[in-house]
Design a protein around this motif. Structure first.
Motif, short mmCIF file in Angstrom:
data_model
loop_
_atom_site.label_atom_id
_atom_site.label_comp_id
_atom_site.label_asym_id
_atom_site.label_seq_id
_atom_site.Cartn_x
_atom_site.Cartn_y
_atom_site.Cartn_z
N ASP A 1 -0.93 6.79 19.73
CA ASP A 1 0.42 6.57 19.23
C ASP A 1 1.27 7.93 19.12
N GLY A 2 2.25 7.79 19.92
CA GLY A 2 3.44 8.89 19.99
C GLY A 2 2.95 10.15 20.69
N ASP A 3 1.63 10.09 21.16
CA ASP A 3 1.36 11.35 22.12
C ASP A 3 1.57 10.93 23.47
N ALA A 4 1.87 12.02 24.39
CA ALA A 4 2.40 11.69 25.86
C ALA A 4 1.36 12.68 26.75
N VAL A 5 1.16 12.05 28.05
CA VAL A 5 0.49 12.97 29.15
C VAL A 5 1.89 13.15 29.78
N MET A 6 1.95 14.39 30.35
CA MET A 6 3.00 14.55 31.43
C MET A 6 2.53 15.01 32.21
N GLN A 7 3.06 15.03 33.74
CA GLN A 7 2.66 15.52 34.88
C GLN A 7 4.22 16.00 35.72
N VAL A 8 4.04 17.04 36.51
CA VAL A 8 5.11 17.46 37.43
C VAL A 8 4.63 17.16 38.70
N TYR A 9 5.41 16.58 39.50
CA TYR A 9 5.24 16.37 40.95
C TYR A 9 6.13 17.09 41.63
N ALA A 10 5.83 17.48 42.76
CA ALA A 10 6.83 18.20 43.98
C ALA A 10 6.25 17.86 45.22
N ALA A 11 7.06 17.39 46.18
CA ALA A 11 6.72 17.07 47.43
C ALA A 11 5.53 16.22 47.48
N SER A 12 5.90 15.10 46.61
CA SER A 12 4.87 13.89 46.29
C SER A 12 3.55 14.21 46.00
N THR A 13 3.39 15.45 45.30
CA THR A 13 1.85 15.93 44.73
C THR A 13 2.10 16.02 43.57
N PRO A 14 0.82 15.89 42.67
CA PRO A 14 1.19 16.46 41.33
C PRO A 14 0.73 17.96 41.24
N ARG A 15 1.56 18.62 40.68
CA ARG A 15 1.27 19.94 40.63
C ARG A 15 1.05 20.55 39.14
N ALA A 16 1.10 19.79 38.28
CA ALA A 16 0.85 20.42 36.88
C ALA A 16 0.76 19.19 35.77
N ASP A 17 -0.22 19.24 34.80
CA ASP A 17 -0.41 18.27 33.98
C ASP A 17 -0.58 18.97 32.52
#
Length: 167
Positions: free
Chosen positions: A114-130
């Motif tokens: 509840d309320g927590d999030a997982v985030m990712q950063v994509y660039a050039a169609s590829t996940p780059r950071a979590d």
């Protein structure tokens, strides 16, 4: 008498030709600010691409994030509360303000916390950071996601980054 008529004709032609010279043409022109169409001199500001994938499957959301990031950075938020989601969106806006094209993908909640999030950063169609953020750490989302976005853009699009003044 013919000579006088010829002189008169040539004098009239010469006067007409003088009227067509640039000096004569501009001296009779309209004032500088009359009938002038303004030319756009500013560069159009980048906008954050918004992708709502909350009602999609996890696989569909990943496909949409990859598609949104083919030529830009996409910040993907899996779940979270409104505050965390807004901070991630603000990070995407910060990137566009810097000249980095960005997307914001609101994905389904897959951790059920509840309320927590997982985030990712994509660039050039590829996940780059979590990353993962609890609701007590919402104030860290914006600066961290902005920095992760810059790093992802640097890695995926070095030539485009070089054209910007961000290093």
């Amino acid at each position: 008498m013919m000579n006088g008529a010829v002189k008169t004709i040539f004098a009239s032609l010469a006067a007409g030709a003088m009227a067509l010279t640039p000096v004569a043409a501009f001296s009779q022109a309209a004032p500088a600010n009359q009938n002038v169409t303004p030319v756009a001199t500013s560069v159009q500001r980048l906008q954050v691409q918004y992708v709502d994938a909350q009602s999609r499957t996890i696989n569909d959301a990943q496909i949409l994030a990859a598609a949104a990031s083919t030529d830009k950075v996409a910040i993907v938020v899996w779940g979270g509360n409104r505050t965390i989601q807004q901070e991630a969106y603000n990070a995407a806006r910060d990137l566009t303000d810097m000249g980095i094209p960005a997307a914001f993908v609101l994905a389904p909640d897959h951790n059920t916390l509840d309320g927590d999030a997982v985030m990712q950063v994509y660039a050039a169609s590829t996940p780059r950071a979590d990353a993962a953020y609890g609701r007590d750490f919402a104030d860290q989302v914006r600066p961290n996601m902005r920095e992760a976005g810059i790093a992802a853009y640097r890695e995926a699009f070095p030539r485009q980054l070089a054209a910007l003044s961000i290093q």
